[in-house]
Write a protein that holds these residues in place. Structure first.
Motif, short mmCIF file in Angstrom:
data_model
loop_
_atom_site.label_atom_id
_atom_site.label_comp_id
_atom_site.label_asym_id
_atom_site.label_seq_id
_atom_site.Cartn_x
_atom_site.Cartn_y
_atom_site.Cartn_z
N THR A 390 36.22 23.12 -0.55
CA THR A 390 35.55 21.83 -0.72
C THR A 390 34.08 22.08 -1.01
O THR A 390 33.44 22.94 -0.39
N LEU A 391 33.56 21.34 -1.95
CA LEU A 391 32.15 21.46 -2.33
C LEU A 391 31.54 20.07 -2.33
O LEU A 391 32.01 19.17 -3.02
N GLU A 392 30.49 19.92 -1.53
CA GLU A 392 29.80 18.65 -1.45
C GLU A 392 28.40 18.83 -2.04
O GLU A 392 27.65 19.72 -1.61
N LEU A 393 28.06 17.99 -2.98
CA LEU A 393 26.77 18.07 -3.65
C LEU A 393 26.01 16.77 -3.42
O LEU A 393 26.06 15.86 -4.26
N PRO A 394 25.32 16.66 -2.28
CA PRO A 394 24.57 15.41 -2.03
C PRO A 394 23.40 15.29 -2.99
O PRO A 394 22.75 16.28 -3.34
N LEU A 395 23.15 14.07 -3.42
CA LEU A 395 22.08 13.83 -4.38
C LEU A 395 20.72 13.65 -3.70
O LEU A 395 19.68 13.80 -4.35
N ASP A 396 20.72 13.33 -2.43
CA ASP A 396 19.46 13.08 -1.72
C ASP A 396 19.29 14.16 -0.65
O ASP A 396 20.03 14.20 0.33
N LYS A 397 18.32 15.04 -0.81
CA LYS A 397 18.03 16.09 0.15
C LYS A 397 16.62 15.93 0.73
O LYS A 397 16.01 16.91 1.18
N ARG A 398 16.12 14.71 0.74
CA ARG A 398 14.76 14.50 1.23
C ARG A 398 14.64 14.83 2.71
O ARG A 398 13.64 15.41 3.14
N ALA A 399 15.64 14.46 3.50
CA ALA A 399 15.58 14.76 4.94
C ALA A 399 15.54 16.26 5.19
O ALA A 399 14.80 16.75 6.04
N GLU A 400 16.35 17.01 4.43
CA GLU A 400 16.36 18.46 4.59
C GLU A 400 15.04 19.08 4.16
O GLU A 400 14.52 20.00 4.80
N ARG A 401 14.46 18.58 3.07
CA ARG A 401 13.18 19.10 2.62
C ARG A 401 12.07 18.78 3.62
O ARG A 401 11.19 19.61 3.88
N ASP A 402 12.14 17.59 4.21
CA ASP A 402 11.16 17.24 5.24
C ASP A 402 11.30 18.15 6.46
O ASP A 402 10.30 18.54 7.08
N ALA A 403 12.55 18.47 6.81
CA ALA A 403 12.78 19.36 7.95
C ALA A 403 12.21 20.75 7.68
O ALA A 403 11.65 21.40 8.58
N ILE A 404 12.33 21.22 6.45
CA ILE A 404 11.76 22.52 6.10
C ILE A 404 10.24 22.47 6.23
O ILE A 404 9.61 23.42 6.74
N ARG A 405 9.65 21.38 5.77
CA ARG A 405 8.20 21.27 5.86
C ARG A 405 7.74 21.26 7.32
O ARG A 405 6.76 21.92 7.69
N ARG A 406 8.44 20.51 8.16
CA ARG A 406 8.09 20.48 9.57
C ARG A 406 8.23 21.86 10.21
O ARG A 406 7.38 22.29 10.99
N SER A 407 9.31 22.55 9.88
CA SER A 407 9.53 23.88 10.43
C SER A 407 8.47 24.86 9.95
O SER A 407 8.05 25.75 10.70
N THR A 408 8.03 24.70 8.71
CA THR A 408 6.97 25.56 8.20
C THR A 408 5.67 25.35 8.98
O THR A 408 4.99 26.32 9.36
N PHE A 409 5.33 24.09 9.22
CA PHE A 409 4.13 23.80 10.02
C PHE A 409 4.29 24.36 11.44
O PHE A 409 3.32 24.88 12.02
N GLU A 410 5.50 24.25 11.98
CA GLU A 410 5.74 24.77 13.32
C GLU A 410 5.55 26.29 13.37
O GLU A 410 4.95 26.82 14.32
N CYS A 411 6.03 26.98 12.34
CA CYS A 411 5.84 28.44 12.28
C CYS A 411 4.36 28.80 12.18
O CYS A 411 3.89 29.72 12.85
N ASP A 412 3.64 28.09 11.33
CA ASP A 412 2.21 28.36 11.18
C ASP A 412 1.46 28.10 12.48
O ASP A 412 0.58 28.88 12.88
N ALA A 413 1.83 27.01 13.17
CA ALA A 413 1.17 26.70 14.44
C ALA A 413 1.49 27.76 15.49
O ALA A 413 0.62 28.15 16.28
N ALA A 414 2.74 28.24 15.51
CA ALA A 414 3.12 29.28 16.47
C ALA A 414 2.37 30.58 16.18
O ALA A 414 1.94 31.28 17.11
N GLU A 415 2.20 30.90 14.91
CA GLU A 415 1.45 32.10 14.54
C GLU A 415 0.00 31.99 14.99
O GLU A 415 -0.58 32.94 15.53
N ARG A 416 -0.59 30.83 14.77
CA ARG A 416 -1.97 30.63 15.22
C ARG A 416 -2.08 30.67 16.73
O ARG A 416 -3.07 31.18 17.28
#
Length: 535
Positions: A390-416
Motif C-alpha cells: 500500500t502506498l499513501e501519497l498525502p497532498l498536504d504535509k504542512r503539519a509534518e514540515r512544521d514538526a521538522i521545523r520545531r524539532s530543528t529549533f529544539e536541537c539548536d536550543a539543546a546544543e546551545r
C-alpha cells in the motif's frame, strides 16, 4: 444454559492456537515492586559509578517515626544516617524514581504480545417465527516487530441457532497477518521511540536522584555544622559570662578598697548583664535550631537531641583549579544528562523527517475459514492468502514540515544549552575554587587572631589585677577573644562546606546507602596521562 454450554465447549476446542498465544504473551506474572526495582537496579549499574548505593537508597522505605529513638546524641555520621532514614523529602524523591521505573515497565509492555478476547451470547425472541441464539468467541494477539512492523494472530468462532442444538451453524476462522512499513514509520527508532525515551528518562531520574542525595547530605551537614557552631558559640558565651562575673567581682572588691573608680564597677556590671543576655539568646537559638533539624530530618520535635562538638578539621584539597574544571566537564552527571537530552532532540528530528516520507507498507495475510458447518471442527476449511503493498501519497504535509521545523529549533536550543552549561560549569568551579582558597586563608587568619587576642586578654587581666589598667581594656580584650573564637569556628565550618560543595560540583562526591558521604578518588585525566608518557 444448554445452548451456552453447546457454544462454549467446541469453540474453545477450535481456538487452541489463539489460547496458546494468549498464554504465551500474557501469562507472566510477578511482584510489581520487585520488577520495578529490578529495572532500576539494571539501569543503575549501567549509569552510576556507585550504583549499589543509589539502588539501596532508592528502594529504601521511610523509617517509622513511632519507632524512633527516645533521645538522640548526634555526631555528623549519625545525623546523616537519621536524616536519610526518616526524611520525608528524600522519600518523595524515592517515589519519583520508582515512578520512572514504572514508566519503563509500562513502555516494555507495549512491545510485548498484546492479547484480547471477546465472548458474547445473544438470545433473540420473536413474536413470529423461531427464536434465535447467537454466540461467539474471539481471541487475538499481536506483537510489534523490531523495525516498525507488527505481527498479529486472530481466531474466531461464531454459532447461530434457530431451533436448539440440532440446527446450529458454525463459522470458524483463524488468520495470521504481518505488516511492515518501508518508508514512513520504518525502523527501530520509529517503532520503539516510547521505550527508548522511557529508558532515557529513567537514566535522567537516576542521575538526578544521585545529585539530590548529594545535595541532601550536604544540606544535612550544613545544618549540623550550624548546630555545632551555635553550640560552640554558646560555650564561648558561657566562658565570657564567667570572665565577666569575675571581672565584676574584682572591680567591686577594688572599689571597696578605693583602688578602682565607680565607673569600672558600672562598666563591669553592664558587661556581665550583656554577657548573660547573650547567653540566654544563644540558648534559645540552639533549642530552636535543634527543633528545626528534627523537623527537616522527619523526626518528632519532642525528641531530646544533643549534638557533638566535633568542629571540622581543615582538610587540604589536592586538586588545582584547572584539574577541577576538567574533571567537572567529564564527571558531572547533570552535564551528561543535558548532552543526552540533546541526543534525544536529534532523535526526534530524525523521526520528524521520517514522517515526511510517503507511507509505503508491505503486508501479508494467511488464514483459513469454514462457513455453515455442523460443528466448529467440521466443515470445509478454505485457505486464504493475501499479500500486497500500500502506498499513501498525502497532498498536504504542512503539519509534518512544521514538526521538522520545531524539532530543528529544539536541537539548536539543546546544543546551545550544553555549550552554556559547560561555560557555567567553568565559572562555577572557578568561583567555588576561589571561595575555598579565601576561606582557607580566613581559617589561618582567625587561628592567628585567637592567639593574639588570647595573649592580649591575659595581659590586660594581669595589668588590671596589678591596678595598672582599668577594666575597660579587659572588657574589650575579652569581647575580642570571644569574637575571634566564634569567627574561627564559623570559618572552619564554612571551609568544610565549601570543600564538599566543590567536590560535588567536580563530580567526586558520592553518598553511601546509609547517607554518609564518600569522597571519590580523582581519575587520571588525559592531559596528565600525556604528560606522564612524555616524561
Amino acid at each position: 444454559m444448554a445452548t451456552l454450554r453447546f457454544i462454549l465447549l467446541p469453540v474453545c476446542m477450535v481456538t487452541t492456537f489463539g489460547l496458546t498465544l494468549l498464554l504465551a504473551g500474557c501469562g507472566t506474572l510477578g511482584t510489581p515492586d520487585a520488577a520495578v526495582h529490578e529495572v532500576i537496579r539494571d539501569q543503575a549499574f549501567l549509569t552510576l559509578p556507585q550504583a549499589s548505593n543509589a539502588l539501596k537508597a532508592a528502594t529504601a522505605e521511610i523509617g517509622d517515626t513511632h519507632k524512633a529513638p527516645s533521645s538522640l546524641d548526634l555526631d555528623l555520621n549519625a545525623a546523616l544516617r537519621l536524616a536519610t532514614q526518616y526524611s520525608r523529602a528524600l522519600q518523595t524523591r524515592r517515589e519519583e524514581l520508582y515512578l520512572s521505573g514504572l514508566d519503563v515497565l509500562a513502555a516494555v509492555r507495549e512491545f510485548e504480545p498484546q492479547c484480547a478476547g471477546t465472548l458474547d451470547y445473544v438470545m433473540a425472541e420473536k413474536k413470529t417465527g423461531s427464536d434465535k441464539s447467537l454466540g461467539g468467541l474471539e481471541l487475538s494477539t499481536s506483537v510489534p516487530l523490531p523495525f516498525g512492523g507488527s505481527l498479529a494472530a486472530k481466531g474466531t468462532s461464531l454459532a447461530a441457532s434457530s431451533n436448539g442444538l440440532n440446527s446450529a451453524n458454525y463459522d470458524t476462522a483463524a488468520a495470521i497477518e504481518v505488516r511492515q512499513p518501508l518508508l514512513a514509520g520504518a525502523g527501530y527508532e520509529n517503532s520503539h521511540d516510547a521505550l527508548i525515551q522511557a529508558n532515557r528518562n529513567l537514566v535522567y531520574s537516576l542521575r538526578s536522584f544521585a545529585l539530590d542525595r548529594q545535595d541532601f547530605a550536604i544540606g544535612v551537614i550544613q545544618k549540623y555544622y550550624g548546630l555545632v557552631i551555635q553550640k560552640a558559640v554558646l560555650e564561648n558565651t558561657r566562658m565570657n559570662v564567667q570572665q565577666s562575673t569575675y571581672l565584676r567581682q574584682r572591680s567591686e572588691a577594688l572599689f571597696k578598697i578605693r583602688r578602682a573608680p565607680s565607673i569600672d564597677v558600672l562598666r563591669s556590671q553592664q558587661q556581665e548583664l550583656t554577657a548573660r543576655n547573650t547567653l540566654s539568646l544563644n540558648e534559645s537559638a540552639l533549642q530552636i535550631g535543634l527543633s528545626r533539624f528534627l523537623v527537616e530530618a522527619g523526626l518528632p520535635v519532642d525528641i531530646p537531641l544533643k549534638t557533638g562538638a566535633d568542629i571540622p578539621a581543615k582538610k587540604p584539597l589536592s586538586l588545582d583549579q584547572t584539574s577541577c574544571i576538567q574533571l567537572a566537564l567529564t564527571q558531572r552527571l547533570d552535564l551528561k544528562t543535558m548532552a543526552e537530552k540533546r541526543d534525544d532532540s536529534q532523535r526526534r528530528l530524525r523521526l520528524a523527517r521520517n514522517l515526511l516520507l510517503p507511507e509505503l507498507d508491505l503486508y501479508g495475510k494467511a488464514g483459513t475459514r469454514a462457513k455453515d458447518a455442523d460443528s466448529p471442527a467440521s466443515g470445509e476449511f478454505t485457505p486464504d492468502y493475501v499479500a500486497g503493498v500500500t502506498l499513501e501519497l498525502p497532498l498536504d504535509k504542512r503539519a509534518e514540515r512544521d514538526a521538522i521545523r520545531r524539532s530543528t529549533f529544539e536541537c539548536d536550543a539543546a546544543e546551545r544549552a550544553v555549550a552554556e552549561k559547560e561555560d557555567l560549569i567553568r565559572v562555577e568551579i572557578s568561583d567555588s575554587f576561589s571561595k575555598l582558597l579565601a576561606l582557607s586563608e580566613t581559617v589561618e587568619i582567625n587561628k592567628r587572631n585567637i592567639e593574639i587576642t588570647k595573649k592580649r586578654s591575659d595581659f590586660a587581666t594581669y595589668r588590671f589585677k596589678n591596678g595598672d589598667l582599668s577594666n575597660r581594656d579587659v572588657v574589650e580584650a575579652q569581647n575580642d577573644l570571644l569574637s575571634a573564637r566564634n569567627a574561627h569556628v564559623r570559618a572552619l565550618a564554612q571551609y568544610e562546606q565549601q570543600r564538599l560543595q566543590l567536590l560535588r560540583d567536580v563530580g567526586l562526591l558520592d553518598v553511601d546507602a546509609d547517607g554518609t558521604l564518600i569522597e571519590l578518588p580523582p581519575p587520571v585525566l588525559e592531559n596528565h596521562k600525556a604528560t606522564a608518557r612524555s616524561n
